[in-house]
Design a protein around this motif. Structure first.
Motif, short mmCIF file in Angstrom:
data_model
loop_
_atom_site.label_atom_id
_atom_site.label_comp_id
_atom_site.label_asym_id
_atom_site.label_seq_id
_atom_site.Cartn_x
_atom_site.Cartn_y
_atom_site.Cartn_z
N ALA A 171 0.60 -1.14 0.00
CA ALA A 171 0.08 -0.05 -0.18
C ALA A 171 0.92 1.39 -0.09
CB ALA A 171 -1.10 -0.02 1.11
N HIS A 172 1.94 1.16 0.72
CA HIS A 172 2.90 2.47 0.93
C HIS A 172 3.71 2.72 -0.66
CE1 HIS A 172 5.76 5.29 1.98
NE2 HIS A 172 6.87 4.41 1.41
N LEU A 173 4.03 1.55 -1.08
CA LEU A 173 4.53 1.75 -2.63
C LEU A 173 3.41 2.17 -3.70
CD1 LEU A 173 6.55 -1.64 -2.89
CD2 LEU A 173 7.47 0.88 -2.25
N THR A 196 3.13 6.06 -2.93
CA THR A 196 4.01 6.60 -3.27
C THR A 196 4.30 6.93 -4.65
OG1 THR A 196 5.67 4.90 -2.73
CG2 THR A 196 5.49 6.80 -1.05
N ASP A 197 3.96 5.80 -5.35
CA ASP A 197 3.90 5.77 -6.91
C ASP A 197 2.78 6.69 -7.54
OD1 ASP A 197 5.78 3.90 -7.16
OD2 ASP A 197 4.61 2.25 -7.53
N HIS A 198 1.84 6.91 -6.56
CA HIS A 198 0.54 7.61 -7.30
C HIS A 198 1.02 9.17 -6.79
CE1 HIS A 198 -3.33 9.68 -7.72
NE2 HIS A 198 -3.41 10.10 -6.37
N SER A 199 1.77 9.52 -5.75
CA SER A 199 2.36 10.73 -5.46
C SER A 199 3.36 11.16 -6.39
CB SER A 199 3.08 10.56 -4.18
OG SER A 199 1.83 10.60 -3.02
N LEU A 219 12.80 3.15 -7.47
CA LEU A 219 13.51 1.78 -7.34
C LEU A 219 14.18 1.45 -5.95
CD1 LEU A 219 15.87 0.29 -10.25
CD2 LEU A 219 16.33 0.16 -7.69
N MET A 220 14.78 2.73 -5.38
CA MET A 220 15.36 2.29 -4.08
C MET A 220 14.35 1.94 -3.01
SD MET A 220 15.62 4.12 -0.95
CE MET A 220 15.36 5.78 -1.05
N GLU A 221 13.09 2.81 -3.00
CA GLU A 221 11.87 2.43 -2.37
C GLU A 221 11.43 1.02 -2.63
OE1 GLU A 221 9.48 4.63 0.36
OE2 GLU A 221 9.03 5.88 -1.29
N THR A 222 11.26 0.66 -3.84
CA THR A 222 10.58 -0.47 -4.23
C THR A 222 11.67 -1.84 -3.74
OG1 THR A 222 9.51 0.48 -6.15
CG2 THR A 222 9.89 -2.01 -6.07
N TRP A 223 12.89 -1.70 -3.92
CA TRP A 223 13.64 -2.49 -3.38
C TRP A 223 13.82 -2.73 -1.88
CZ3 TRP A 223 17.94 -2.73 -0.21
CH2 TRP A 223 18.57 -4.00 -0.08
N PHE A 225 1.32 11.38 8.33
CA PHE A 225 0.81 11.27 6.83
C PHE A 225 1.37 10.05 6.26
CE2 PHE A 225 1.65 13.22 2.46
CZ PHE A 225 0.42 13.28 2.21
N VAL A 226 2.51 9.50 6.26
CA VAL A 226 2.96 8.47 5.59
C VAL A 226 2.10 7.23 6.03
CG1 VAL A 226 4.78 6.61 5.21
CG2 VAL A 226 5.50 9.13 5.04
N ASP A 227 2.03 7.01 7.66
CA ASP A 227 1.34 5.61 8.07
C ASP A 227 -0.12 6.03 7.42
OD1 ASP A 227 3.49 4.51 9.20
OD2 ASP A 227 3.42 5.80 10.93
N ASN A 228 -0.63 7.08 7.47
CA ASN A 228 -1.92 7.05 7.13
C ASN A 228 -2.32 6.48 5.73
OD1 ASN A 228 -2.69 8.11 9.74
ND2 ASN A 228 -2.73 10.37 8.99
N GLY A 229 -1.34 6.86 4.90
CA GLY A 229 -1.63 6.50 3.32
C GLY A 229 -1.63 4.82 3.38
N ALA A 230 -0.49 4.27 4.07
CA ALA A 230 -0.32 3.03 4.13
C ALA A 230 -1.50 2.16 4.80
CB ALA A 230 1.03 2.36 4.82
#
Length: 264
Positions: A46-48, A51-54, A136-140, A79-84
């Protein structure tokens, strides 16, 4: 001006590899806890997707992206946790579909972006290549959390060179994030790539050096493993300090992972 196509291709391949890891999971497996506190595998994907949408909005709809920045400023701690959390509540098949559609749309937008374009982000503006490298860094890194939750050992690829490059370039940021002055001298960084090549950065005659496997360096700078469990070595006091605080991501320092022995 560098061609962003190679890193966009690598981002696609990295995402596809993670997709294969989660595509056949049961609902119970989607709910498995990952090393990130309070985050399940569903939270990671969900986080990925979030952030892809952002990133897609940053590339295609600047006004909408600025709205996200305002939301982040209003709730910086959650903010980040809410999105996830929001995405993790979706049925797994819907979450997977949302992630796939979002990353495909971002892929198309990055490939269609005009040469030299720069896009807003939560930090400095980014080029298409930089945006793809960050994704890519976040996805990995989040893929590593998923793999750890499933007990899967992933085979490293030379796509890690993008993570390495961010980690090396973020050296001074890491010192600043800890309220420390950045060293005035460059370090020599020599890392053994999965292919057997050596990836080198900095002057050959630098007095301070960092060496080791590229995989271990990536685990260190994304804070997916504790330094004590990795084969990354430093020569020189500033280089040694860097390995204690290194981070490849923007924002405040994370808590990182405890040593395996301590975690046990």
């Amino acid at each position: 001006m560098s061609d962003p196509t190679p890193v966009i291709d690598d981002l696609r391949d990295e995402s596809d590899e993670l997709d294969r890891l989660v595509a056949e999971l049961t609902p119970e497996q989607w709910a498995l806890a990952t090393p990130a506190p309070r985050w399940s595998i569903a939270h990671q994907i969900a986080h990925l997707a979030w952030t892809d949408h952002s990133a897609l909005l940053a590339v295609t709809d600047v006004d909408a992206f600025h709205g996200l920045v305002e939301q982040a400023l209003a709730a910086p701690g959650s903010f980040v946790d809410n999105g996830a959390d929001e995405g993790a509540k979706l049925p797994p098949e819907e979450l997977l579909s949302r992630w796939r559609e979002g990353r495909a749309a971002l892929d198309r937008a990055l490939r269609a972006s005009p040469p030299g374009a720069r896009f807003p982000w939560y930090g400095p503006p980014m080029s298409a290549a930089s945006m793809a490298t960050g994704r890519l860094m976040e996805t990995w890194a989040h893929g590593q959390d998923v793999a750890d939750a499933l007990g899967v050992v992933r085979t490293p690829t030379d796509r890690l060179r993008h993570v390495v490059r961010i980690g090396v370039r973020a050296r001074d940021f890491a010192f600043g994030a800890h309220g420390l002055p950045a060293p005035w001298e460059e370090f020599r960084v020599e890392l053994d790539a999965p292919s057997g090549d050596v990836w080198a950065f900095g002057p050959e005659d630098a007095a301070q050096r960092v060496t080791g496997p590229a995989l271990d360096f990536c685990l260190l700078v994304t804070q997916r493993a504790h330094r004590a469990d990795l084969a990354v070595r430093a020569e020189g006091p500033d280089a040694d300090r860097w390995l204690d605080i290194a981070q490849a991501f923007a924002g405040p320092p994370g808590a990182g992972r405890p040593p395996k022995e301590a975690g046990a």
